[in-house]
Design a protein around this motif. Structure first.
Motif, PDB file in Angstrom:
ATOM      1  N   ALA A 331       0.895  -1.192   0.205  1.00 12.81           N
ATOM      2  CA  ALA A 331       0.008   0.094   0.046  1.00 12.81           C
ATOM      3  C   ALA A 331       0.903   1.204  -0.026  1.00 12.81           C
ATOM      4  O   ALA A 331       0.626   2.199  -0.657  1.00 12.81           O
ATOM      5  CB  ALA A 331      -0.861  -0.120   1.238  1.00 12.81           C
ATOM      6  N   GLU A 332       1.950   1.180   0.494  1.00 13.79           N
ATOM      7  CA  GLU A 332       2.845   2.406   0.778  1.00 13.79           C
ATOM      8  C   GLU A 332       3.430   2.534  -0.560  1.00 13.79           C
ATOM      9  O   GLU A 332       3.766   4.047  -0.784  1.00 13.79           O
ATOM     10  CB  GLU A 332       3.902   2.306   2.144  1.00 13.79           C
ATOM     11  N   GLY A 333       3.851   1.378  -1.233  1.00 16.53           N
ATOM     12  CA  GLY A 333       4.690   1.618  -2.486  1.00 16.53           C
ATOM     13  C   GLY A 333       3.687   2.357  -3.537  1.00 16.53           C
ATOM     14  O   GLY A 333       4.111   3.199  -4.584  1.00 16.53           O
ATOM     15  N   LEU A 334       2.314   1.936  -3.536  1.00 13.99           N
ATOM     16  CA  LEU A 334       1.336   2.596  -4.365  1.00 13.99           C
ATOM     17  C   LEU A 334       1.244   3.833  -4.134  1.00 13.99           C
ATOM     18  O   LEU A 334       0.843   4.679  -4.943  1.00 13.99           O
ATOM     19  CB  LEU A 334       0.064   1.471  -4.569  1.00 13.99           C
ATOM     20  N   TYR A 335       0.993   4.210  -2.725  1.00 14.09           N
ATOM     21  CA  TYR A 335       0.715   5.400  -2.440  1.00 14.09           C
ATOM     22  C   TYR A 335       1.859   6.641  -2.743  1.00 14.09           C
ATOM     23  O   TYR A 335       1.502   7.632  -3.219  1.00 14.09           O
ATOM     24  CB  TYR A 335       0.397   5.529  -0.841  1.00 14.09           C
ATOM     25  N   GLN A 336       3.071   6.157  -2.576  1.00 14.37           N
ATOM     26  CA  GLN A 336       4.059   6.812  -2.906  1.00 14.37           C
ATOM     27  C   GLN A 336       4.011   7.137  -4.225  1.00 14.37           C
ATOM     28  O   GLN A 336       4.388   8.182  -4.809  1.00 14.37           O
ATOM     29  CB  GLN A 336       5.418   6.293  -2.504  1.00 14.37           C
ATOM     30  N   ALA A 337       3.787   6.328  -5.124  1.00 13.62           N
ATOM     31  CA  ALA A 337       3.778   6.361  -6.597  1.00 13.62           C
ATOM     32  C   ALA A 337       2.762   7.468  -6.901  1.00 13.62           C
ATOM     33  O   ALA A 337       2.893   8.107  -8.058  1.00 13.62           O
ATOM     34  CB  ALA A 337       3.678   4.987  -7.439  1.00 13.62           C
ATOM     35  N   TYR A 338       1.339   7.172  -6.359  1.00  5.97           N
ATOM     36  CA  TYR A 338       0.322   8.219  -6.709  1.00  5.97           C
ATOM     37  C   TYR A 338       0.711   9.613  -6.248  1.00  5.97           C
ATOM     38  O   TYR A 338       0.409  10.388  -7.162  1.00  5.97           O
ATOM     39  CB  TYR A 338      -0.814   7.799  -5.705  1.00  5.97           C
ATOM     40  N   THR A 339       1.384   9.760  -5.091  1.00  7.18           N
ATOM     41  CA  THR A 339       1.824  11.218  -4.668  1.00  7.18           C
ATOM     42  C   THR A 339       2.914  11.666  -5.713  1.00  7.18           C
ATOM     43  O   THR A 339       2.890  12.934  -6.078  1.00  7.18           O
ATOM     44  CB  THR A 339       2.212  11.304  -3.390  1.00  7.18           C
ATOM     45  N   SER A 340       3.767  10.924  -6.272  1.00  3.43           N
ATOM     46  CA  SER A 340       4.669  11.106  -7.342  1.00  3.43           C
ATOM     47  C   SER A 340       3.849  11.613  -8.552  1.00  3.43           C
ATOM     48  O   SER A 340       4.385  12.657  -9.109  1.00  3.43           O
ATOM     49  CB  SER A 340       5.828  10.152  -7.439  1.00  3.43           C
ATOM     50  N   ARG A 341       3.017  10.990  -8.971  1.00  2.00           N
ATOM     51  CA  ARG A 341       2.206  11.262 -10.113  1.00  2.00           C
ATOM     52  C   ARG A 341       1.582  12.557  -9.906  1.00  2.00           C
ATOM     53  O   ARG A 341       1.751  13.412 -10.820  1.00  2.00           O
ATOM     54  CB  ARG A 341       1.278  10.292 -10.333  1.00  2.00           C
ATOM     55  N   LEU A 342       0.821  12.781  -8.632  1.00  2.00           N
ATOM     56  CA  LEU A 342       0.100  14.091  -8.439  1.00  2.00           C
ATOM     57  C   LEU A 342       1.009  15.262  -8.395  1.00  2.00           C
ATOM     58  O   LEU A 342       0.732  16.345  -8.847  1.00  2.00           O
ATOM     59  CB  LEU A 342      -0.397  13.946  -6.968  1.00  2.00           C
ATOM     60  N   THR A 343       2.246  14.952  -8.119  1.00  2.00           N
ATOM     61  CA  THR A 343       3.284  16.354  -7.718  1.00  2.00           C
ATOM     62  C   THR A 343       3.656  16.754  -9.257  1.00  2.00           C
ATOM     63  O   THR A 343       3.917  17.695  -9.619  1.00  2.00           O
ATOM     64  CB  THR A 343       4.790  15.640  -6.920  1.00  2.00           C
ATOM     65  N   ARG A 344       3.834  15.421 -10.169  1.00  2.00           N
ATOM     66  CA  ARG A 344       4.221  15.849 -11.631  1.00  2.00           C
ATOM     67  C   ARG A 344       3.065  16.671 -12.303  1.00  2.00           C
ATOM     68  O   ARG A 344       3.353  17.699 -12.801  1.00  2.00           O
ATOM     69  CB  ARG A 344       4.616  14.694 -12.255  1.00  2.00           C
ATOM     70  N   LEU A 345       1.698  16.222 -11.789  1.00  2.00           N
ATOM     71  CA  LEU A 345       0.872  16.775 -12.429  1.00  2.00           C
ATOM     72  C   LEU A 345       0.567  18.284 -12.123  1.00  2.00           C
ATOM     73  O   LEU A 345       0.141  19.254 -12.997  1.00  2.00           O
ATOM     74  CB  LEU A 345      -0.657  16.020 -12.116  1.00  2.00           C
ATOM     75  N   LYS A 346       0.759  18.567 -10.613  1.00  2.40           N
ATOM     76  CA  LYS A 346       0.641  19.921 -10.158  1.00  2.40           C
ATOM     77  C   LYS A 346       1.815  20.817 -10.914  1.00  2.40           C
ATOM     78  O   LYS A 346       1.644  21.805 -11.146  1.00  2.40           O
ATOM     79  CB  LYS A 346       0.998  19.767  -8.766  1.00  2.40           C
TER      80      LYS A 346
END
Length: 355
Positions: A331-346
């Motif tokens: 879950a942590e690995g997926l969440y980190q990937a999601y937050t990384s994606r969100l950072t790039r989108l922002k």
């Protein structure tokens, strides 16, 4: 819902629901519900079991082939720190699947798909050669696709159609039903999501003829049933086919049952897991769908800690698994990937918004 659930808790609840539910359902996979009743009454604990008749007695909490598919998707997402393509997941197949897993943890047809993946043909062509386009191979394991697209329903649908082609043909029934799982998770992770908003997203975005009409029929049939055994029997009346290959594992049956259980238990992960495990037929897959979607909406709070610990312990003994990460680490690995994606989108939004 009366209180906001943290997004990470939804990721954790979703993955816990799948992994624990798969492990709990595996010992009675393929049984009719009458046999489960006779043997256990209501089964609500993790049990050791022997599977595939290969003499391997598995520790209570040991997951099975569907979770192995999911682990490979999670590993590919963690490596890329973003949404993944069929080619990304194919590369993880080649590097991550242990040769000794064939016949131990994977389905026979998956060995054929892996051999084709190693041949170099385009990843999106591989699923064309699977004889089982209507199975739940992807619909019961595509939860990471919903999570990396948390809140983004259209992205989840696009990625089901992309990554799912490793297993099944584009626009085949199996992928249409996989969209239900991914759409439910992408919508359930939204702030303020409710049971009704998740069901509404499925109705709005999934195939109206192949998917929604069948879901609507069964949701209406079961919505007002209060007694669990009556609820279970009502679904058995619709789904009881025998005598064909993978007779209990077609995506329409598994996903429809999962959504009906999600609705009936109001997204409570523990209750959804117990209801699905005792449903009979493809118990591990139905539980993966019902409990996984429930976790994406309501989080980890209703999952017993003892279930998590036992499943994690069993993973340490699981020598042919594609990953020995704990449930929380996945879950942590997926969440980190999601937050990384969100950072790039922002960053992209900030850059282009300034022009």
């Amino acid at each position: 819902m009366s209180e906001q659930v943290a997004l990470f808790d939804k990721f954790y609840g979703c993955i816990a629901g799948v992994h624990i539910g798969s492990a709990m359902g595996a010992p009675v996979e393929g049984w009719d519900f009458e046999r489960i009743d006779a043997e256990y009454g209501i089964l609500e604990e993790l049990l050791p079991y022997e599977h595939f008749h290969n003499g391997w007695m598995r520790e209570a909490g040991t997951t099975e082939d569907g979770v192995e598919r999911q682990k490979l998707m999670i590993s590919a997402i963690m490596e890329k720190q973003d949404r993944v393509t069929a080619e990304d997941v194919r590369k993880m197949w080649i590097s991550g699947i242990k040769p000794e897993s064939a016949g131990m943890i994977s389905e026979p047809f998956e060995a054929v798909l892996l051999a084709m993946a190693k041949s170099g043909i385009p990843a999106r062509d591989i699923g064309k050669y699977c004889d089982y386009a209507g199975l739940n191979s992807f619909s019961r394991s595509c939860h990471p696709i919903g999570l990396i697209n948390a809140g983004d329903i259209s992205g989840a649908i696009d990625d089901v159609n992309e990554v799912g082609q490793l297993y099944q043909t584009m626009n085949g029934r199996g992928l249409k039903w996989a969209m239900v799982t991914a759409v439910a998770i992408a919508s359930g992770t939204k702030p303020g999501a409710t049971l009704d908003s998740v069901l509404g997203a499925i109705y709005d975005h999934c195939d109206p003829d192949v998917v929604v009409s069948e879901l609507d029929r069964e949701l209406k049939r079961t919505a007002r049933i209060a007694d669990y055994r009556e609820f279970r029997r009502a679904l058995y009346e619709s789904y009881n086919i025998r005598g064909i290959p993978y007779e209990v594992s077609y995506a329409n049956e598994v996903v429809t049952k999962g959504i009906c259980i999600f609705n009936w238990t109001k997204g409570n992960v523990k209750d959804a897991a117990v209801a699905a495990v005792n449903m009979g037929r493809d118990t591990d897959c139905v539980t993966a769908v019902a409990a996984g979607i429930s976790g994406a909406l309501t989080g980890i709070s209703t999952v017993p800690e003892a279930w998590i610990k036992q499943t994690d312990y069993a993973t340490t003994l699981h020598v042919v698994t594609n990953s020995q990460r704990t449930i929380q680490e996945h879950a942590e690995g997926l969440y980190q990937a999601y937050t990384s994606r969100l950072t790039r989108l922002k960053a992209y939004s900030n850059l282009m918004g300034a022009l």
